[in-house]
Design an enzyme around this catalytic site. Structure first.
Site, mmCIF file in Angstrom:
data_model
loop_
_atom_site.group_PDB
_atom_site.id
_atom_site.type_symbol
_atom_site.label_atom_id
_atom_site.label_comp_id
_atom_site.label_asym_id
_atom_site.label_seq_id
_atom_site.Cartn_x
_atom_site.Cartn_y
_atom_site.Cartn_z
ATOM 1 N N SER A 141 0.909 -1.142 0.134
ATOM 2 C CA SER A 141 0.077 -0.115 -0.127
ATOM 3 C C SER A 141 0.885 1.174 -0.040
ATOM 4 O O SER A 141 2.038 1.160 0.566
ATOM 5 C CB SER A 141 -0.937 0.046 1.261
ATOM 6 O OG SER A 141 -1.546 1.151 1.430
ATOM 7 N N TYR A 155 -2.039 -0.753 10.474
ATOM 8 C CA TYR A 155 -2.351 -1.184 8.939
ATOM 9 C C TYR A 155 -0.919 -0.540 8.138
ATOM 10 O O TYR A 155 -0.364 -1.283 7.285
ATOM 11 C CB TYR A 155 -3.487 -0.535 8.338
ATOM 12 C CG TYR A 155 -3.744 -0.586 6.728
ATOM 13 C CD1 TYR A 155 -4.030 -2.117 6.401
ATOM 14 C CD2 TYR A 155 -3.250 0.291 5.874
ATOM 15 C CE1 TYR A 155 -4.279 -2.126 5.081
ATOM 16 C CE2 TYR A 155 -3.629 -0.054 4.428
ATOM 17 C CZ TYR A 155 -4.071 -1.345 3.963
ATOM 18 O OH TYR A 155 -4.338 -1.396 2.730
HETATM 19 P P1 NDP Z 1 -11.322 -5.971 -0.319
HETATM 20 O O1 NDP Z 1 -12.063 -5.856 1.101
HETATM 21 O O2 NDP Z 1 -12.566 -5.418 -1.391
HETATM 22 O O3 NDP Z 1 -11.223 -7.625 -0.755
HETATM 23 C C1 NDP Z 1 -10.477 -8.314 -0.044
HETATM 24 C C2 NDP Z 1 -10.336 -9.853 -0.721
HETATM 25 O O4 NDP Z 1 -9.396 -10.560 0.224
HETATM 26 C C3 NDP Z 1 -11.555 -10.427 -0.812
HETATM 27 O O5 NDP Z 1 -11.651 -11.336 -2.026
HETATM 28 C C4 NDP Z 1 -11.604 -11.223 0.344
HETATM 29 O O6 NDP Z 1 -12.203 -12.639 0.160
HETATM 30 C C5 NDP Z 1 -10.078 -11.719 0.452
HETATM 31 N N1 NDP Z 1 -9.741 -11.780 2.002
HETATM 32 C C6 NDP Z 1 -9.973 -10.984 3.278
HETATM 33 N N2 NDP Z 1 -9.786 -11.694 4.295
HETATM 34 C C7 NDP Z 1 -9.012 -12.957 3.837
HETATM 35 C C8 NDP Z 1 -8.589 -13.855 4.624
HETATM 36 N N3 NDP Z 1 -8.322 -13.741 5.751
HETATM 37 N N4 NDP Z 1 -8.061 -14.821 3.847
HETATM 38 C C9 NDP Z 1 -8.232 -15.242 2.598
HETATM 39 N N5 NDP Z 1 -8.921 -14.090 1.934
HETATM 40 C C10 NDP Z 1 -9.158 -12.902 2.340
HETATM 41 O O7 NDP Z 1 -10.097 -5.517 -0.550
HETATM 42 P P2 NDP Z 1 -9.214 -4.743 -1.725
HETATM 43 O O8 NDP Z 1 -9.736 -5.426 -2.818
HETATM 44 O O9 NDP Z 1 -9.634 -3.284 -1.598
HETATM 45 O O10 NDP Z 1 -7.797 -5.029 -1.396
HETATM 46 C C11 NDP Z 1 -6.840 -5.927 -1.592
HETATM 47 C C12 NDP Z 1 -5.415 -5.687 -1.352
HETATM 48 O O11 NDP Z 1 -4.955 -4.435 -1.757
HETATM 49 C C13 NDP Z 1 -5.257 -5.507 0.186
HETATM 50 O O12 NDP Z 1 -4.133 -6.342 0.621
HETATM 51 C C14 NDP Z 1 -5.203 -4.390 0.722
HETATM 52 O O13 NDP Z 1 -4.642 -3.978 2.003
HETATM 53 C C15 NDP Z 1 -4.636 -3.536 -0.421
HETATM 54 N N6 NDP Z 1 -4.890 -2.049 -0.763
HETATM 55 C C16 NDP Z 1 -6.367 -1.780 -1.073
HETATM 56 C C17 NDP Z 1 -6.572 -0.454 -1.282
HETATM 57 C C18 NDP Z 1 -7.689 0.211 -1.700
HETATM 58 O O14 NDP Z 1 -7.843 1.546 -1.581
HETATM 59 N N7 NDP Z 1 -8.835 -0.629 -2.062
HETATM 60 C C19 NDP Z 1 -5.107 0.198 -1.283
HETATM 61 C C20 NDP Z 1 -3.911 0.035 -0.865
HETATM 62 C C21 NDP Z 1 -4.022 -1.484 -0.890
HETATM 63 P P3 NDP Z 1 -13.610 -12.964 1.122
HETATM 64 O O15 NDP Z 1 -14.506 -11.793 0.587
HETATM 65 O O16 NDP Z 1 -13.911 -14.301 0.287
HETATM 66 O O17 NDP Z 1 -13.435 -13.210 2.458
#
Ligand code: NDP
Length: 246
Positions: A141, A155
């Site tokens: 991030s 975070y």
């Molecule tokens: P979302 O919350 O929209 O999606 C998260 C995804 O990760 C879902 O598919 C969820 O699956 C899965 N997930 C969550 N917890 C677990 C777990 N314990 N084990 C396996 N899968 C898990 O997040 P984003 O798409 O926004 O974020 C994705 C990555 O990008 C993260 O690492 C986040 O920190 C990073 N990021 C995001 C930003 C943003 O602005 N959106 C900015 C910078 C970084 P399910 O629903 O099936 O549990």
């Protein structure tokens, strides 16, 4: 022009958001794809259907990144069902925000288990199988370098930890012809960070291009890093944040 033909990829957290876009993008470049999910089986199933329609293999694996054994099992499942693993994208992540006085140790531990420990565990399990040309890509991030509001310290620390990890592991993996990098997005419109609302308006003022990024913009950079032209990029922390940290 399918640059990832015959490659096998595992993406953690591929049922929604950035991860789902990466799954679809790598598949559209010709890769067979496996991805993990925890709580969204219906969304995971939709992604599988969309990917299979592209004519490549798709595998949804229920695996909680908080549990190291499930992470290792997901890598082994990928290798057994797709034949091997060439690309690992550590995307699954959680965002726990709270003021210093109230932040619980449970939230601290969960953040580190998913955002940091699982990245190491999956990487260690995957490189056992990866050949020369292998690619490891973490979704870090922009907050690793800039956290302009209160409550995000843990975070931010979890994403800064990934910087040290890829810098160090690039030295382990470079001689094997495997690269490892962090993609560091700024605000991207997902369930985790909706692009409308009060908080979004505050964030937009900090972004040079004055808008949220899209999941497809992040997936495009990941596809490039997963491909054959990126072999001289390793140990790098690559911002894709619309100038949020500029
Ligand atoms: P979302 O919350 O929209 O999606 C998260 C995804 O990760 C879902 O598919 C969820 O699956 C899965 N997930 C969550 N917890 C677990 C777990 N314990 N084990 C396996 N899968 C898990 O997040 P984003 O798409 O926004 O974020 C994705 C990555 O990008 C993260 O690492 C986040 O920190 C990073 N990021 C995001 C930003 C943003 O602005 N959106 C900015 C910078 C970084 P399910 O629903 O099936 O549990």
């Amino acid at each position: 022009n399918h640059i990832l033909k015959n490659k096998r990829a595992l993406i953690t957290g591929g049922s929604r958001g950035i991860g789902a876009a990466i799954v679809k993008r790598l598949a559209s470049e010709g890769a067979d794809v496996a991805f993990t999910y925890t709580s969204s089986p219906d969304r995971a199933n939709e992604i599988v259907q969309a990917v299979q329609a592209l004519g490549v293999q798709a595998l949804a694996i229920h695996a909680d990144s908080a549990d190291a054994r499930e992470v290792v099992a997901a890598v082994e499942d990928t290798v057994n069902k797709l034949g091997s693993i060439d690309i690992l994208v550590n995307n699954a992540g959680v965002l726990a925000i709270g003021p210093i006085d109230d932040f619980t140790l449970a939230d601290f531990d969960r953040t580190f288990a998913i955002n940091v420990r699982a990245v190491f565990v999956a990487t260690q399990a995957a490189v056992k199988h990866m050949k020369e040309g292998g690619r490891i890509i973490n979704i870090g991030s922009t907050n690793a370098e800039r956290m302009p509001f209160a409550g995000g310290g843990v975070y931010a620390m979890s994403k800064s930890a990934l910087q040290g990890l890829v810098q160090g592991l690039s030295r382990d993996l470079g001689p094997r012809g495997i690269t490892i990098n962090n993609v560091q997005p700024g605000p991207i419109a997902t369930d985790m960070n909706p692009s409308e609302g009060e908080f979004a308006e505050i964030l937009k003022k900090q972004i040079a291009v004055a808008r949220y990024g899209t999941v497809d913009e992040v997936a495009g950079l990941v596809a490039y890093l997963a491909g054959p032209e990126s072999g001289y990029i390793t140990g790098a922390n690559l911002m894709i944040d619309g100038g949020f940290s500029a």
